[in-house]
Design a protein around this motif. Structure first.
Motif, PDB file in Angstrom:
ATOM      1  N   THR B  45       0.817  -1.215   0.000  1.00 51.76           N
ATOM      2  CA  THR B  45       0.000   0.000   0.000  1.00 51.76           C
ATOM      3  C   THR B  45       0.849   1.263   0.000  1.00 51.76           C
ATOM      4  OG1 THR B  45      -0.114  -0.171   2.401  1.00 51.76           O
ATOM      5  CG2 THR B  45      -1.959  -1.095   1.154  1.00 51.76           C
ATOM      6  N   GLY B  55      -0.471  -2.785  -7.449  1.00 50.94           N
ATOM      7  CA  GLY B  55      -1.889  -3.059  -7.630  1.00 50.94           C
ATOM      8  C   GLY B  55      -2.140  -3.698  -8.975  1.00 50.94           C
ATOM      9  N   GLU B  57      -3.551  -3.456 -12.435  1.00 53.05           N
ATOM     10  CA  GLU B  57      -3.915  -2.374 -13.357  1.00 53.05           C
ATOM     11  C   GLU B  57      -5.190  -2.737 -14.117  1.00 53.05           C
ATOM     12  OE1 GLU B  57      -1.223  -1.847 -16.588  1.00 53.05           O
ATOM     13  OE2 GLU B  57      -1.995   0.122 -17.113  1.00 53.05           O
ATOM     14  N   ASN B 165      -3.445  12.255  -5.219  1.00 58.67           N
ATOM     15  CA  ASN B 165      -4.509  11.939  -4.251  1.00 58.67           C
ATOM     16  C   ASN B 165      -5.594  12.997  -4.256  1.00 58.67           C
ATOM     17  OD1 ASN B 165      -4.239  13.985  -1.867  1.00 58.67           O
ATOM     18  ND2 ASN B 165      -2.131  13.394  -2.404  1.00 58.67           N
ATOM     19  N   CYS B 180     -16.425   7.158  -2.503  1.00 63.35           N
ATOM     20  CA  CYS B 180     -15.109   6.540  -2.777  1.00 63.35           C
ATOM     21  C   CYS B 180     -15.259   5.356  -3.728  1.00 63.35           C
ATOM     22  CB  CYS B 180     -14.472   6.060  -1.480  1.00 63.35           C
ATOM     23  SG  CYS B 180     -13.855   7.402  -0.467  1.00 63.35           S
ATOM     24  N   VAL B 184     -13.288   5.007  -7.179  1.00 62.73           N
ATOM     25  CA  VAL B 184     -12.337   3.913  -7.429  1.00 62.73           C
ATOM     26  C   VAL B 184     -12.767   3.106  -8.652  1.00 62.73           C
ATOM     27  CG1 VAL B 184     -11.413   1.753  -6.483  1.00 62.73           C
ATOM     28  CG2 VAL B 184     -11.528   3.793  -5.052  1.00 62.73           C
ATOM     29  N   GLY B 188     -10.515   2.690 -11.875  1.00 59.99           N
ATOM     30  CA  GLY B 188     -10.138   1.318 -12.250  1.00 59.99           C
ATOM     31  C   GLY B 188     -10.273   1.046 -13.734  1.00 59.99           C
ATOM     32  N   ILE B 194      -2.991   2.812 -10.681  1.00 63.79           N
ATOM     33  CA  ILE B 194      -3.509   1.906  -9.638  1.00 63.79           C
ATOM     34  C   ILE B 194      -3.883   2.736  -8.415  1.00 63.79           C
ATOM     35  CG2 ILE B 194      -2.243  -0.161 -10.334  1.00 63.79           C
ATOM     36  CD1 ILE B 194      -0.336   0.574  -7.874  1.00 63.79           C
ATOM     37  N   THR B 195      -4.742   2.162  -7.594  1.00 63.12           N
ATOM     38  CA  THR B 195      -5.062   2.740  -6.287  1.00 63.12           C
ATOM     39  C   THR B 195      -4.643   1.674  -5.275  1.00 63.12           C
ATOM     40  OG1 THR B 195      -7.303   1.903  -6.618  1.00 63.12           O
ATOM     41  CG2 THR B 195      -6.947   4.222  -7.061  1.00 63.12           C
ATOM     42  N   GLY B 200      -8.892   0.619  -2.708  1.00 55.77           N
ATOM     43  CA  GLY B 200      -8.498   1.864  -3.361  1.00 55.77           C
ATOM     44  C   GLY B 200      -8.575   3.074  -2.457  1.00 55.77           C
ATOM     45  N   ILE B 245      -8.188   8.993  -1.576  1.00 55.02           N
ATOM     46  CA  ILE B 245      -7.905   8.057  -2.667  1.00 55.02           C
ATOM     47  C   ILE B 245      -6.521   8.398  -3.194  1.00 55.02           C
ATOM     48  CG2 ILE B 245      -8.559   7.354  -5.000  1.00 55.02           C
ATOM     49  CD1 ILE B 245     -11.455   7.634  -4.050  1.00 55.02           C
ATOM     50  N   ILE B 247      -3.424   7.669  -5.772  1.00 54.76           N
ATOM     51  CA  ILE B 247      -3.280   7.173  -7.153  1.00 54.76           C
ATOM     52  C   ILE B 247      -1.800   7.194  -7.551  1.00 54.76           C
ATOM     53  CG2 ILE B 247      -3.908   7.577  -9.559  1.00 54.76           C
ATOM     54  CD1 ILE B 247      -6.330   9.232  -8.309  1.00 54.76           C
TER      55      ILE B 247
END
Lengths: 281, 301
Positions: B45, B55, B57, B165, B180, B184, B188, B194-195, B200, B245, B247
């Motif tokens: 993370t 993450g 993709e 973010n 959220c 996300v 996506g 990616i988150t 996410g 979030i 990113i």
């Protein structure tokens, strides 16, 4: 020079060495200069212009050679770059020692096609003789890179002492294919002769048609899917439509043998399972 | 500036240059490809403690993957090529190699190289085999279900951006969570981003430093609703929940696009949202400043 057309105008019982063409075509500043290029015909040197009609081709190639005959030796030998298109049958050592470029032969070749090749692409639409992609007599280093696609059949010792590269034979092959192979991949779509994979050390011999019995020196390992064959199938399909699919089943389940256990024994022989046979072990 | 009636604060997201590699992980079917993908991107993370941010993709159709099987494209981000190489070896070695039927390929065709199959091959104990096709080398490592097929190198890009973010500020957790989820989902669908946080979304936004000298980061107290009134809070009146979030993208434009789409989706539902903000450190740490009002230009109504 680009887009050169050569039309053979003579017959000869003496071999004519065309290796100088591999570099002369791209280096010669004009057609006139190309006509003056000296070629060995037997023990004599002859100007190219005396044997060939020289002109320009409509094809998108560096050299188009028409009416080739088997007395033409070493066609495309030592080719480093460029595209050659040859119509007719040629003699021995076609594409020998190629390190780049592409040679398309619309005919058959003699012995030693792609001998000690290091790179590039050699396509032969007919048949060829012994030692396809192999080693010169007395040497233990065969093909070291590149790709050979043979539409027809070939003689004995294809891929002899091969170290890298890929050879695909769409017809049959003679005895002792992959003899003493060190690495690389040799695939045969048709029948193979006696003693396939003899003295192989490493590398892959793919026989689409099972040989008669397990070749001596090879031990059966398992029947399973080999992921690499999926990549190979895609690669071959890109080179020639349907070739990969004809050679490698989907899923790529094969009988895997290892050998030649008389020597290092790290080579593999792959034989596709008959369609519908999904038995493990 | 407002988007669907929700104020967009005049601030910026402070992002950082990162290194990124894309992996393509395939498997016997979607289930096993997903197992490999999830394991590889697990516990990734934040670079602060995880070593990398990673993450999934996107999912690849069988015809899109190198070996014609179902697969997933993964993105792994780290602060340096060296760190990325370490994480790549660790994660491919422990999470892809170990997953039944899996294979692993580089998702970038160019860029600097990171050893992948080239270093994992030694697991083959001398029985590994290399094959070269179309200028790429692959390693075939014998394992108990057959072979693990792995490309020798992965490539990485140096122009990646991490830490893009935005903060979604609302009156209650349920409304902010829904916003959220919409954001996300919209992000996506975009390529190259990616988150990395769970679902996410991250609730523990951080600031640099701490009163405890051993900690490099600590809770961002200015956005904690429980501390509003007692500290220099950045929260508007009535705020009870803030979610962030984060990113990471393969380049700045990818991150900016993802922020724009994410904010647009978050604001679509209205609900109990009070504002959209962004996390930064006063511009002192990250050289990439993504200004919310520039990003949202054209969305404002």
């Amino acid at each position: 020079m680009k887009r050169v057309l050569l039309r053979l105008e003579t017959e000869s019982i003496l071999p004519l060495d065309l290796e100088p063409l591999s570099t002369a075509v791209t280096r010669a500043p004009s057609l006139e200069a190309l006509r003056r290029v000296q070629l060995w015909q037997g023990r004599r040197r002859v100007a190219l212009g005396k044997l060939f009609q020289v002109g320009a081709t409509k094809h998108d190639v560096d050299l188009e050679l028409r009416k080739a005959k088997p007395f033409l030796q070493r066609v495309g030998a030592g080719l480093k770059s460029g595209r050659f298109l040859v119509h007719g049958d040629v003699g021995d050592y076609c594409g020998r020692g190629m390190s780049g470029g592409e040679l398309l032969l619309r005919g058959s070749a003699g012995h030693g096609a792609g001998l000690e090749m290091q790179g590039g692409l050699l396509r032969i639409q007919g048949d060829c003789g012994d030692s396809l992609g192999g080693a010169a007599p007395g040497r233990q280093t065969g093909m070291q890179g590149g790709l050979i696609l043979l539409r027809g059949s070939c003689g004995a010792r294809a891929g002899e002492y091969m170290r890298r590269g890929l050879v695909v034979i769409q017809g049959d092959c003679g005895d002792c294919c992959a003899l003493g192979m060190h690495a690389g991949t040799l695939a045969v779509l048709g029948k193979s002769g006696r003693m396939p994979g003899r003295r192989m050390r490493r590398g892959t011999l793919f026989l689409a048609r099972a040989p008669r019995g397990t070749p001596p020196g090879f031990a059966f390992c398992a029947s399973l899917e080999i992921g690499y064959l999926r990549l190979l199938r895609r690669h071959l399909n890109r080179l020639q439509r349907g070739l990969g699919a004809a050679l490698i089943p989907e899923p790529p389940r094969v009988h895997r043998y290892m050998g030649d256990l008389v020597g290092l024994g790290k080579a593999e022989l792959l034989v596709p399972l008959p369609s519908g046979d999904r038995t493990d072990g | 500036m407002q988007v669907n009636g929700i104020p967009i604060e005049a601030t910026f997201a402070e992002a950082f240059p990162m290194r990124v590699t894309r992996l393509i992980v395939t498997g016997h079917d979607r289930t096993w490809a997903l197992h490999a993908a999830r394991a590889t991107t697990g516990c990734a993370t934040s670079v602060i403690a995880c070593g990398c941010e990673a993450g999934i993709e996107r999912e690849l159709k069988a015809r899109e993957s190198p070996d014609g099987r179902p697969g997933f494209a993964l993105l792994l981000f780290a602060m340096s090529g060296k760190q990325l190489a370490k994480q790549l070896q660790l994660r491919v070695g422990q999470c892809v190699l170990t997953c039944p039927s899996s294979a692993c390929f580089s998702g970038f065709e160019e860029g600097e190289t990171l050893p992948m199959g080239g270093s994992l091959r030694y697991f083959g104990d001398g029985f590994q085999v290399s094959k070269q096709l179309h200028g790429k080398r692959y390693w075939r490592i014998p394992v108990m279900d057959g072979e693990f097929l792995c490309e020798e190198y992965a490539h990485y890009r140096k122009d990646a951006v991490g830490g893009g973010n935005f903060l979604i500020i609302g009156r209650d957790t349920a409304g902010v969570l829904k916003a959220c989820e919409r954001a996300v989902e919209a992000i996506g669908k975009l390529p190259g981003v990616i988150t990395p946080f769970p679902g996410g979304v991250v609730r523990s936004g951080s600031k640099v430093g701490s009163k405890y000298s051993s900690l490099p980061a600590s809770t961002n107290h200015r956005y904690c609703p429980t501390l509003r009134g007692a500290t220099d809070s950045a929260l508007p009146r009535g705020a009870a929940c803030v979610l962030e979030i984060v990113i990471d993208g393969v380049h700045r434009e990818a991150v900016a696009t993802a922020m724009r789409k994410g904010i647009q989706a978050a604001c679509r539902g209205g609900g109990n949202l009070l504002a959209i903000s962004a996390g930064n450190y006063g511009g002192k740490l990250g050289p990439v400043h993504l200004r919310l009002r520039e990003i949202c230009r054209g969305l404002a109504k």
